[in-house]
Design a protein around this motif. Structure first.
Motif, PDB file in Angstrom:
ATOM      1  N   THR A   1      17.823   1.317  -1.427  1.00 31.46           N
ATOM      2  CA  THR A   1      17.628   0.095  -0.645  1.00 31.46           C
ATOM      3  C   THR A   1      18.275  -1.103  -1.328  1.00 31.46           C
ATOM      4  N   LEU A   2      18.094  -1.222  -2.638  1.00 28.42           N
ATOM      5  CA  LEU A   2      18.676  -2.341  -3.379  1.00 28.42           C
ATOM      6  C   LEU A   2      20.196  -2.303  -3.346  1.00 28.42           C
ATOM      7  N   PHE A   3      20.785  -1.118  -3.536  1.00 32.85           N
ATOM      8  CA  PHE A   3      22.245  -1.004  -3.514  1.00 32.85           C
ATOM      9  C   PHE A   3      22.795  -1.230  -2.112  1.00 32.85           C
ATOM     10  N   THR A   4      22.029  -0.832  -1.092  1.00 33.07           N
ATOM     11  CA  THR A   4      22.452  -1.081   0.285  1.00 33.07           C
ATOM     12  C   THR A   4      22.516  -2.579   0.554  1.00 33.07           C
ATOM     13  N   LEU A   5      21.508  -3.303   0.069  1.00 34.75           N
ATOM     14  CA  LEU A   5      21.500  -4.764   0.224  1.00 34.75           C
ATOM     15  C   LEU A   5      22.683  -5.405  -0.487  1.00 34.75           C
ATOM     16  N   TRP A   6      23.080  -4.830  -1.605  1.00 36.46           N
ATOM     17  CA  TRP A   6      24.139  -5.395  -2.426  1.00 36.46           C
ATOM     18  C   TRP A   6      25.540  -5.063  -1.886  1.00 36.46           C
ATOM     19  N   LEU A   7      25.741  -3.804  -1.464  1.00 37.99           N
ATOM     20  CA  LEU A   7      27.077  -3.332  -1.131  1.00 37.99           C
ATOM     21  C   LEU A   7      27.456  -3.429   0.341  1.00 37.99           C
ATOM     22  N   SER A   8      26.484  -3.611   1.200  1.00 34.24           N
ATOM     23  CA  SER A   8      26.810  -3.624   2.627  1.00 34.24           C
ATOM     24  C   SER A   8      26.484  -4.974   3.246  1.00 34.24           C
ATOM     25  N   SER A   9      26.867  -5.112   4.500  1.00 35.69           N
ATOM     26  CA  SER A   9      26.594  -6.352   5.234  1.00 35.69           C
ATOM     27  C   SER A   9      25.133  -6.419   5.680  1.00 35.69           C
ATOM     28  N   TYR A  10      24.420  -5.314   5.451  1.00 32.87           N
ATOM     29  CA  TYR A  10      22.999  -5.279   5.809  1.00 32.87           C
ATOM     30  C   TYR A  10      22.215  -6.074   4.766  1.00 32.87           C
ATOM     31  N   THR A  11      21.779  -7.271   5.129  1.00 32.85           N
ATOM     32  CA  THR A  11      21.154  -8.163   4.148  1.00 32.85           C
ATOM     33  C   THR A  11      19.700  -8.476   4.464  1.00 32.85           C
ATOM     34  N   LYS A  12      19.137  -7.793   5.454  1.00 30.94           N
ATOM     35  CA  LYS A  12      17.752  -8.068   5.816  1.00 30.94           C
ATOM     36  C   LYS A  12      16.806  -7.532   4.749  1.00 30.94           C
ATOM     37  N   ILE A  13      15.772  -8.286   4.500  1.00 36.43           N
ATOM     38  CA  ILE A  13      14.728  -7.818   3.586  1.00 36.43           C
ATOM     39  C   ILE A  13      13.413  -8.435   4.059  1.00 36.43           C
ATOM     40  N   SER A  14      12.389  -7.632   4.109  1.00 42.92           N
ATOM     41  CA  SER A  14      11.099  -8.106   4.595  1.00 42.92           C
ATOM     42  C   SER A  14      10.133  -8.295   3.432  1.00 42.92           C
ATOM     43  N   LYS A  15       9.054  -8.990   3.719  1.00 48.95           N
ATOM     44  CA  LYS A  15       8.051  -9.215   2.675  1.00 48.95           C
ATOM     45  C   LYS A  15       7.424  -7.896   2.235  1.00 48.95           C
ATOM     46  N   TRP A  16       7.339  -6.919   3.175  1.00 46.48           N
ATOM     47  CA  TRP A  16       6.742  -5.638   2.829  1.00 46.48           C
ATOM     48  C   TRP A  16       7.646  -4.821   1.913  1.00 46.48           C
ATOM     49  N   MET A  17       8.972  -5.023   2.019  1.00 45.74           N
ATOM     50  CA  MET A  17       9.881  -4.376   1.077  1.00 45.74           C
ATOM     51  C   MET A  17       9.665  -4.911  -0.328  1.00 45.74           C
ATOM     52  N   ILE A  18       9.491  -6.218  -0.420  1.00 49.64           N
ATOM     53  CA  ILE A  18       9.231  -6.833  -1.730  1.00 49.64           C
ATOM     54  C   ILE A  18       7.900  -6.336  -2.288  1.00 49.64           C
ATOM     55  N   VAL A  19       6.886  -6.264  -1.416  1.00 52.83           N
ATOM     56  CA  VAL A  19       5.583  -5.740  -1.834  1.00 52.83           C
ATOM     57  C   VAL A  19       5.721  -4.302  -2.324  1.00 52.83           C
ATOM     58  N   GLY A  20       6.479  -3.493  -1.577  1.00 59.93           N
ATOM     59  CA  GLY A  20       6.681  -2.101  -1.959  1.00 59.93           C
ATOM     60  C   GLY A  20       7.355  -1.968  -3.311  1.00 59.93           C
ATOM     61  N   MET A  21       8.362  -2.810  -3.573  1.00 62.48           N
ATOM     62  CA  MET A  21       9.050  -2.782  -4.864  1.00 62.48           C
ATOM     63  C   MET A  21       8.092  -3.148  -6.000  1.00 62.48           C
ATOM     64  N   LEU A  22       7.258  -4.151  -5.761  1.00 66.24           N
ATOM     65  CA  LEU A  22       6.290  -4.567  -6.780  1.00 66.24           C
ATOM     66  C   LEU A  22       5.249  -3.472  -7.026  1.00 66.24           C
ATOM     67  N   ILE A  23       4.839  -2.794  -5.951  1.00 67.21           N
ATOM     68  CA  ILE A  23       3.885  -1.686  -6.087  1.00 67.21           C
ATOM     69  C   ILE A  23       4.514  -0.547  -6.893  1.00 67.21           C
ATOM     70  N   GLY A  24       5.774  -0.225  -6.572  1.00 67.35           N
ATOM     71  CA  GLY A  24       6.468   0.821  -7.315  1.00 67.35           C
ATOM     72  C   GLY A  24       6.573   0.486  -8.785  1.00 67.35           C
ATOM     73  N   LEU A  25       6.885  -0.776  -9.089  1.00 68.20           N
ATOM     74  CA  LEU A  25       6.967  -1.213 -10.482  1.00 68.20           C
ATOM     75  C   LEU A  25       5.612  -1.112 -11.162  1.00 68.20           C
ATOM     76  N   ALA A  26       4.557  -1.481 -10.435  1.00 67.50           N
ATOM     77  CA  ALA A  26       3.199  -1.383 -10.991  1.00 67.50           C
ATOM     78  C   ALA A  26       2.847   0.063 -11.301  1.00 67.50           C
ATOM     79  N   GLY A  27       3.286   0.976 -10.458  1.00 66.82           N
ATOM     80  CA  GLY A  27       3.021   2.393 -10.701  1.00 66.82           C
ATOM     81  C   GLY A  27       3.700   2.885 -11.962  1.00 66.82           C
ATOM     82  N   VAL A  28       4.950   2.468 -12.163  1.00 70.96           N
ATOM     83  CA  VAL A  28       5.686   2.860 -13.376  1.00 70.96           C
ATOM     84  C   VAL A  28       5.005   2.294 -14.619  1.00 70.96           C
ATOM     85  N   VAL A  29       4.564   1.025 -14.530  1.00 68.08           N
ATOM     86  CA  VAL A  29       3.858   0.403 -15.655  1.00 68.08           C
ATOM     87  C   VAL A  29       2.573   1.171 -15.962  1.00 68.08           C
ATOM     88  N   THR A  30       1.870   1.606 -14.916  1.00 72.97           N
ATOM     89  CA  THR A  30       0.632   2.374 -15.096  1.00 72.97           C
ATOM     90  C   THR A  30       0.904   3.683 -15.822  1.00 72.97           C
TER      91      THR A  30
END
Length: 309
Positions: free
Chosen positions: A119-148
């Motif tokens: 998802t991050l590379f798609t946002l960076w490399l393509s014209s698809y630039t949409k991002i929702s608040k739930w995507m940001i929440v999901g990324m933060l949750i994923g990071l929290a899981g790794v920290v755990t």
């Protein structure tokens, strides 16, 4: 009416085969982490990956050549080789190498971050630039899981070998994600499995050359029964069976459904690692895995929803 019934029956059979193929991918790709971990006990990880990809590629390419297929032109071969280097040489090679230093379960959890990085590379490399608040929440949750998960590894963070293993697994995951997005625009005219075979073969050749130059290889005759059995398992079940099943499933089922394998693989790897190799599995590991996969699922879901808008 009979023709209609025959067509419906055939579609149901194809659908059933696709579900079986997805089950094969979900389970057997999860087991490859265990096989890789066992193999790396006596064989360098990069060499295991090189032999695996070279052998699998040689078998597939030989099969198609014997059926009358011709090798594609140089321009197509260059694109196939680039895909092989990104997706197999760097990604699978480094991920297998990482399991010389970290558990198969931890490597599988790091690899489960692929949908998030895609998802991050798609946002960076393509014209698809949409991002929702739930995507940001999901990324933060994923990071929290790794920290755990890493909450149980504070002592090992000073261990250079452990850090090397984590770094290799992370680079491998980034390479697979970047390679998936970058090469998705190249639609090859060759048969899908023939192209996969050429990817494997080219990646295997590159890795074996690197192993020869760096000395990261062994005489397979001296590798030991368990390591050789693990290598054979990776070739037959990890590459030839599971990858073929993946290609079949992705052509018959919705991509969102096929992506389920990415959430099942780490569970299989962590469970079998604990059961067969006595790898660590405690409350923090289980909780962190669930949180990580939950975050990845949320990002993946939101990404697909935005693309459909």
């Amino acid at each position: 009416m009979n023709y209609y019934k025959t067509g419906t029956t055939k579609m149901k059979k194809e659908l059933n085969k696709a579900y079986i193929a997805l089950a094969i991918v979900s389970f057997f790709w999860g087991t490859t982490y265990i096989a890789s971990r066992i193999g790396t006990q006596h064989i360098p990880g990069l060499f295991i990956s090189g032999v695996r990809q070279f052998s699998s590629g040689l078998i597939l390419v030989s099969f198609f050549l014997l059926r009358g297929y011709s090798l594609p032109g140089w321009e197509v071969l260059k694109k196939i080789s680039l895909q092989g280097i990104l997706l197999l040489c760097i990604s699978n090679g480094l991920l297998t190498w990482s399991m010389e230093y970290i558990s198969s379960g931890l490597a599988a959890i790091i690899a489960a971050l692929v949908p998030l990085f895609i998802t991050l590379f798609t946002l960076w490399l393509s014209s698809y630039t949409k991002i929702s608040k739930w995507m940001i929440v999901g990324m933060l949750i994923g990071l929290a899981g790794v920290v755990t998960i890493f909450y149980d590894y504070p002592g090992q963070l000073h261990n250079k070998s452990f850090l090397l293993g984590v770094t290799l697994a992370l680079i491998a995951t980034l390479s697979w994600s970047f390679g998936t997005v970058y090469t998705s625009k190249y639609k090859l005219s060759t048969d899908i499995l023939f192209g996969v075979g050429l990817q494997m073969l080219s990646a295997g050749i590159v890795m074996l050359i690197i192993c020869g130059l760096t000395g990261k290889y062994v005489n397979l005759a001296d590798a030991g029964y368990n390591s050789l059995l693990a290598l054979a398992y990776l070739i037959v079940f990890g590459s030839l069976l599971a990858y073929s099943a993946y290609v079949f499933a992705i052509t018959k089922l919705p991509p969102a459904l096929v992506s389920v394998y990415a959430y099942i693989n780490p569970i299989v790897a962590v469970g079998l690692g604990w059961l067969l190799l006595q790898e660590k599995m405690n409350a923090s590991m289980i909780l962190g895995t669930v949180i990580t996969l939950g975050g990845v699922w949320l990002v993946n879901r939101e990404s697909k929803k935005l693309k459909q808008q």
